[in-house]
Design an enzyme around this catalytic site. Sequence first.
Site, PDB file in Angstrom:
ATOM      1  N   ASP A   1      30.514  20.299  67.014  1.00 42.21           N
ATOM      2  CA  ASP A   1      29.577  19.786  67.555  1.00 42.21           C
ATOM      3  C   ASP A   1      29.137  18.799  66.859  1.00 42.21           C
ATOM      4  OD1 ASP A   1      27.308  19.348  68.621  1.00 42.21           O
ATOM      5  OD2 ASP A   1      26.782  21.309  68.954  1.00 42.21           O
TER       6      ASP A   1
ATOM      7  N   ARG B   1      26.940  16.128  67.469  1.00 38.96           N
ATOM      8  CA  ARG B   1      25.310  16.066  68.582  1.00 38.96           C
ATOM      9  C   ARG B   1      24.399  15.456  67.098  1.00 38.96           C
ATOM     10  NH1 ARG B   1      24.817  20.495  73.027  1.00 38.96           N
ATOM     11  NH2 ARG B   1      25.245  21.581  71.355  1.00 38.96           N
TER      12      ARG B   1
END
Length: 253
Positions: free
Chosen positions: A175, A177
């Site tokens: 991840d 983000r």
Amino acid sequence: MTDMKLDPKVFAILKEKIQMIETAEGAIYLVGPIRLPVSLYEETFIFNWYCWLSLDEVTEDYESIIEKLSSANLAEYQQSSVLVYGDFENDADALIRMHSICHTGDIFGSKRCDCGYQLKQSMKRITDHGTGALFYLANHEGRGIGLFSKAMAYVLQENGYDTVEANERLGYVDDSRNYGDAIAVLQALRTKPVILMTNNPKKVDAIEKAGLQIASRTSLWGDESEYNANYLQTKIDRSGHLKDGEDIVHVKP
């Protein structure tokens, strides 16, 4: 397209709807609010829509920024936005959702994930609650790996890899983000505590580290099926997501 000279009448209209939010990397240019009637579960709700663009240039000369945009290939870039409902700035309780774009789930209605369900449910919960904001983060496809890489990750998933393994085997972290720009926009729109809709502790952590107070967290879990059972379980087992529990769990006393 080439650089254009903006009509003064046009700029007079636009400048009232643009603001700059300075960041460590440059600036965010936020345009809005724009009245947006939205069809949701066979009803129409009126949201206020904002869109933002992150640039290296820091200037309050909005006219020059607008004039340069006509020669930039903005269709190749992702611009995020936020839907605001009710008196978001002033109401004591506001419900927010940081929603990462999912081309397959949000647009096509794919059942391989729960993203389309979460998008519609978060909007419904915000309207039911009376005040809130949905942040739609357009550079978060595939947890930050982009649409083409997500397609390749899907191929790997069809050959026995889970979602985390697929990203990692393509050379990405699980991840990647970043919520920095969305949080900066949130801070520009509201300073009071928020109720956060998420199953992801990383979102809670990012907002709290930015100095914003989260009054509580509410789960957004559902639409489980044979198509996404492994995906949802991997979220829990490998990515640390929290399964549905109490409707609202207080993060801080």
